[in-house]
Structures are given as structure tokens and as C-alpha cells.
Write a protein that holds these residues in place. Structure first.
Motif, PDB file in Angstrom:
ATOM      1  N   THR A   1       0.832  -1.207   0.000  1.00  0.00           N
ATOM      2  CA  THR A   1       0.000   0.000   0.000  1.00  0.00           C
ATOM      3  C   THR A   1       0.861   1.249   0.000  1.00  0.00           C
ATOM      4  OG1 THR A   1      -0.118  -0.107   2.404  1.00  0.00           O
ATOM      5  CG2 THR A   1      -1.996  -0.993   1.198  1.00  0.00           C
ATOM      6  N   ASP A   2       0.280   2.316  -0.554  1.00  0.00           N
ATOM      7  CA  ASP A   2       0.923   3.632  -0.623  1.00  0.00           C
ATOM      8  C   ASP A   2       2.290   3.606  -1.322  1.00  0.00           C
ATOM      9  OD1 ASP A   2      -1.145   5.169   0.399  1.00  0.00           O
ATOM     10  OD2 ASP A   2      -0.573   4.776   2.484  1.00  0.00           O
ATOM     11  N   CYS A   3       2.408   2.737  -2.332  1.00  0.00           N
ATOM     12  CA  CYS A   3       3.582   2.805  -3.193  1.00  0.00           C
ATOM     13  C   CYS A   3       3.632   4.196  -3.842  1.00  0.00           C
ATOM     14  CB  CYS A   3       3.491   1.767  -4.315  1.00  0.00           C
ATOM     15  SG  CYS A   3       3.820   0.084  -3.775  1.00  0.00           S
ATOM     16  N   ILE A   4       4.838   4.661  -4.140  1.00  0.00           N
ATOM     17  CA  ILE A   4       5.012   5.962  -4.806  1.00  0.00           C
ATOM     18  C   ILE A   4       4.130   6.028  -6.061  1.00  0.00           C
ATOM     19  CG2 ILE A   4       6.716   7.253  -6.177  1.00  0.00           C
ATOM     20  CD1 ILE A   4       8.749   6.568  -3.887  1.00  0.00           C
ATOM     21  N   GLU A   5       4.038   4.907  -6.778  1.00  0.00           N
ATOM     22  CA  GLU A   5       3.210   4.873  -7.997  1.00  0.00           C
ATOM     23  C   GLU A   5       1.748   5.216  -7.729  1.00  0.00           C
ATOM     24  OE1 GLU A   5       3.901   1.942 -11.120  1.00  0.00           O
ATOM     25  OE2 GLU A   5       1.843   1.257 -10.900  1.00  0.00           O
ATOM     26  N   THR A   6       1.233   4.808  -6.574  1.00  0.00           N
ATOM     27  CA  THR A   6      -0.189   5.067  -6.308  1.00  0.00           C
ATOM     28  C   THR A   6      -0.455   6.560  -6.094  1.00  0.00           C
ATOM     29  OG1 THR A   6      -0.097   4.792  -3.889  1.00  0.00           O
ATOM     30  CG2 THR A   6      -0.444   2.793  -5.210  1.00  0.00           C
ATOM     31  N   TRP A   7       0.584   7.343  -5.873  1.00  0.00           N
ATOM     32  CA  TRP A   7       0.434   8.784  -5.669  1.00  0.00           C
ATOM     33  C   TRP A   7       0.875   9.598  -6.884  1.00  0.00           C
ATOM     34  CZ3 TRP A   7      -2.272  10.658  -1.669  1.00  0.00           C
ATOM     35  CH2 TRP A   7      -2.529   9.777  -0.608  1.00  0.00           C
ATOM     36  N   LEU A   8       1.850   9.102  -7.637  1.00  0.00           N
ATOM     37  CA  LEU A   8       2.422   9.925  -8.715  1.00  0.00           C
ATOM     38  C   LEU A   8       2.015   9.495 -10.124  1.00  0.00           C
ATOM     39  CD1 LEU A   8       6.073  10.627  -7.476  1.00  0.00           C
ATOM     40  CD2 LEU A   8       4.001  12.001  -7.164  1.00  0.00           C
ATOM     41  N   SER A   9       1.329   8.378 -10.269  1.00  0.00           N
ATOM     42  CA  SER A   9       0.872   7.956 -11.603  1.00  0.00           C
ATOM     43  C   SER A   9      -0.352   8.779 -12.005  1.00  0.00           C
ATOM     44  CB  SER A   9       0.503   6.470 -11.578  1.00  0.00           C
ATOM     45  OG  SER A   9      -0.583   6.266 -10.690  1.00  0.00           O
ATOM     46  N   GLY A  10      -0.717   8.704 -13.276  1.00  0.00           N
ATOM     47  CA  GLY A  10      -1.927   9.383 -13.739  1.00  0.00           C
ATOM     48  C   GLY A  10      -3.162   8.964 -12.950  1.00  0.00           C
ATOM     49  N   PRO A  11      -3.405   7.642 -12.815  1.00  0.00           N
ATOM     50  CA  PRO A  11      -4.547   7.208 -12.002  1.00  0.00           C
ATOM     51  C   PRO A  11      -4.446   7.693 -10.550  1.00  0.00           C
ATOM     52  CG  PRO A  11      -3.769   5.392 -13.370  1.00  0.00           C
ATOM     53  CD  PRO A  11      -2.780   6.513 -13.541  1.00  0.00           C
ATOM     54  N   GLY A  12      -3.220   7.819 -10.036  1.00  0.00           N
ATOM     55  CA  GLY A  12      -3.018   8.318  -8.662  1.00  0.00           C
ATOM     56  C   GLY A  12      -3.457   9.767  -8.531  1.00  0.00           C
ATOM     57  N   VAL A  13      -3.123  10.585  -9.533  1.00  0.00           N
ATOM     58  CA  VAL A  13      -3.520  12.000  -9.533  1.00  0.00           C
ATOM     59  C   VAL A  13      -5.036  12.109  -9.580  1.00  0.00           C
ATOM     60  CG1 VAL A  13      -3.486  14.127 -10.884  1.00  0.00           C
ATOM     61  CG2 VAL A  13      -1.412  12.771 -10.660  1.00  0.00           C
ATOM     62  N   SER A  14      -5.619  11.267 -10.427  1.00  0.00           N
ATOM     63  CA  SER A  14      -7.067  11.271 -10.578  1.00  0.00           C
ATOM     64  C   SER A  14      -7.738  10.941  -9.242  1.00  0.00           C
ATOM     65  CB  SER A  14      -7.405  10.220 -11.639  1.00  0.00           C
ATOM     66  OG  SER A  14      -8.690  10.368 -12.088  1.00  0.00           O
ATOM     67  N   ARG A  15      -7.160   9.995  -8.537  1.00  0.00           N
ATOM     68  CA  ARG A  15      -7.713   9.591  -7.244  1.00  0.00           C
ATOM     69  C   ARG A  15      -7.568  10.710  -6.205  1.00  0.00           C
ATOM     70  NH1 ARG A  15      -6.650   3.938  -4.026  1.00  0.00           N
ATOM     71  NH2 ARG A  15      -7.625   4.579  -2.075  1.00  0.00           N
ATOM     72  N   THR A  16      -6.408  11.352  -6.195  1.00  0.00           N
ATOM     73  CA  THR A  16      -6.203  12.475  -5.272  1.00  0.00           C
ATOM     74  C   THR A  16      -7.267  13.547  -5.518  1.00  0.00           C
ATOM     75  OG1 THR A  16      -3.818  12.079  -5.320  1.00  0.00           O
ATOM     76  CG2 THR A  16      -4.539  14.221  -4.505  1.00  0.00           C
ATOM     77  N   TYR A  17      -7.501  13.818  -6.801  1.00  0.00           N
ATOM     78  CA  TYR A  17      -8.482  14.838  -7.178  1.00  0.00           C
ATOM     79  C   TYR A  17      -9.880  14.464  -6.669  1.00  0.00           C
ATOM     80  CZ  TYR A  17     -11.037  18.141 -10.111  1.00  0.00           C
ATOM     81  OH  TYR A  17     -11.848  19.152 -10.549  1.00  0.00           O
TER      82      TYR A  17
END
Ligand SMILES: [Zn+2]
Length: 320
Positions: A203-219
């Protein structure tokens, strides 16, 4: 530093083989033929056959033949291929590829049999890094960290214009390290919802925050609305939201990259992948590194890739 000179044209270049590079992507296969001095002699793109491994082998052997038969500077050619995933150093078979039909296959061995010559193969993020280290945004730098910020987050390391390889074929895979969210300023850390599951099982791999899908999720978590990373950064959402997500993304990118800088201290970090096209991203990341990097000053260069989409195929050509 004598490094740059090693790939420069010389009197002997005409005797050297031309270089064929192939970028085997999830949706397209790009082929490029370069002269020994780096001049583009031939290029071609086609859709990646999705249905079968044999289809991919056929497409690769046909495009190699076409490139070999195209006009060149030399009678001989080297062949380099960049692939998603990697070749297992234990079994020689492909693994971790999102073009799933090649997983478990001896892609290198099968192609070498078809082409009847040795072929070099590397991960696509490694090829990207090599291309940028040889004659891209990292040209002349000793130690280059290439970063892919796209559907996934990957990376590669080049030392003196050579791809660094390790026993597990995972050099540069910083995207599956933990994003150290506790290091963020308190007001920022408390605004984020933690515990993002990654396909790798953590969980909370860097990819989950910095990938395109990660950005979408943050939004979505912050605004309650849905938008892709492209929509967010291309201005299809309210400006205040866009700015907020941009600032947060740059802070997280600086935090994530600081973990790499503290370990390998690269001369430069080259940003590639779809998200690297966000205007001003590299400058904003640099300005946010200081609190996270174990140094009294930051001399690291962070730059956008020079060759953009073509970096993968160029790097494949430079594998020889
Ligand atoms: Zn992961």
C-alpha cells in the motif's frame, strides 16, 4: 569529462554497423534505424498485435527485416529492443509485462533464432534513460536517473551512458517503494487519505500517488469530483483545483524523488511519460526538494526529456 566523446562521430563511424531500435509498447511498436553517428535512416510505427505471442514475434521479425532492408550507411545492423517488464535473470523468460502475452516467453531467444543474430533487450524505462543520457537532456552527465510518470511510475539508472543492471532486473523501480507521507508538512499529511492499494500487493507505493490514475484519485478524494490527470492539468477543471493538485503533486514528487537522491545522488533526473508534459513541473519539483534531501544545498538538475515519446526507441537503438 570524456564520456560525451564516446558516442561522437569519428572517422571510423562509416565502418560501424547501423543501429536498429524497437520499442515494444502496449499499444504500438516503434522501429528506428540510426547510423553509427545517430542519424535517423528509417522509422516506422504499427499497432501491437494484442492477441497472441506469435503475432508479436511475427510483427517484430517483419519490422526488423524492413529496417534492415531500408537504405543505410552500413551493410550490417545491430538490434536493440525495449520492452515493458523485464527478462528474468533466473529463467530468461519475460516477466512483469503489461503486454501479458509475452510473460513467461523466451522473447529474446525466439527472436535471436528468427533473426539469426544476437539481440540486446532492456526494460523500456531503462531504454528511455539511456536515450536521454546519450544525447538527450542528460547528455554529458555522469549519473542519470530517468523517471517515467505515466500510467505507472518507473525509472532507470545510467552510469557513464551505460544502463545499470542488478541481479533482480529491477534497477530504478522506485515506484514500488513506500511514499513516506509522514515526512510531509503536518497540514498536508493530515489532508490525505492513506492506504492506497497497489497492484504489487503493497500500500501507498510511490506509484499510487504519482501515476496518472493516482492523480485522478487524489483529485476525487479532495474535490469529490472525477477527472483524469490529463483533464486536471490541461485546464478542464477549475483553476483553483488545478493549482491545488499541481502543488500537491510537485510536493509528493519532490518527496518521492528525495528518497532516490539520498541513495544515488544523480547528477540529473530526467522526467518522461505523459505527466512530464505538465508545464513547469521540473522547476517546481526542484524548488521543493530541499526539506527532504539530506544536504545543505541541491545541485541536482531536474529536466524534461528531450526526445519525448521517441526516447524509448532511441534508447533501444543505443543498447549496442
Ligand atoms: Zn506497488
Amino acid at each position: 569529462m570524456a564520456l560525451e566523446a564516446s558516442r561522437e562521430p569519428t572517422e571510423a563511424s562509416a565502418q560501424l554497423p547501423d543501429r536498429i531500435g524497437i520499442d515494444l509498447g502496449g499499444t504500438k511498436i516503434a522501429t528506428l534505424k540510426l547510423s553509427a553517428t545517430g542519424k535517423v535512416l528509417y522509422q516506422q510505427r504499427q499497432a501491437t498485435p494484442q492477441a497472441s505471442y506469435q503475432g508479436i514475434l511475427d510483427a517484430l521479425s517483419k519490422t526488423i527485416t524492413a529496417a534492415q532492408q531500408a537504405a543505410g550507411s552500413s551493410q550490417t545492423t545491430t538490434i536493440g529492443i525495449g520492452t515493458p517488464g523485464a527478462r528474468s535473470s533466473k529463467t530468461g523468460l519475460m516477466k512483469n509485462s503489461n503486454t501479458t502475452v509475452i510473460n513467461g516467453q523466451d522473447l529474446l531467444g525466439d527472436l535471436e533464432k528468427i533473426c539469426q543474430q544476437p539481440i540486446r533487450m532492456a526494460n523500456d524505462a531503462d531504454c528511455f534513460t539511456l536515450s536521454e543520457a546519450v544525447d538527450g537532456a542528460g547528455a554529458g552527465a555522469d549519473l542519470v536517473f530517468g523517471v517515467i510518470l505515466g500510467t505507472g511510475v518507473g525509472g532507470g539508472i545510467c552510469l557513464q551512458q551505460r544502463i545499470a543492471n542488478g541481479p533482480n532486473a529491477i534497477v530504478g523501480e522506485w515506484g514500488h517503494n513506500l511514499m513516506p507521507l509522514d515526512r510531509l508538512p503536518q497540514e498536508l499529511a493530515s489532508a490525505l487519505v492513506r492506504g492506497r492499494a497497489c497492484y504489487c500487493g503493497k500500500t501507498d507505493c510511490i506509484e499510487t500517488w504519482l501515476s496518472g490514475p493516482g492523480v485522478s484519485r487524489t483529485y476525487r478524494e479532495i474535490t469529490g469530483q472525477s477527472a483524469t490527470a490529463l483533464e486536471i492539468f490541461s485546464g478542464s477543471v477549475p483553476n483553483t483545483y488545478r493549482q491545488m493538485i499541481f502543488d500537491l503533486y510537485c510536493e509528493l514528487a519532490a518527496l518521492g524523488l528525495s528518497t532516490v537522491i539520498n541513495v544515488i545522488d544523480p547528477d540529473c533526473i530526467i522526467l518522461g511519460g505523459g505527466l512530464s508534459n505538465i508545464e513547469g513541473l521540473n522547476r517546481e519539483i526542484v524548488s521543493r526538494l530541499s526539506p527532504y534531501v539530506f544536504s545543505d544545498h541541491i545541485n541536482t538538475v531536474v529536466a524534461k526529456a528531450k526526445h519525448g515519446d521517441a526516447s524509448g526507441v532511441r534508447g533501444a537503438a543505443w543498447l549496442w
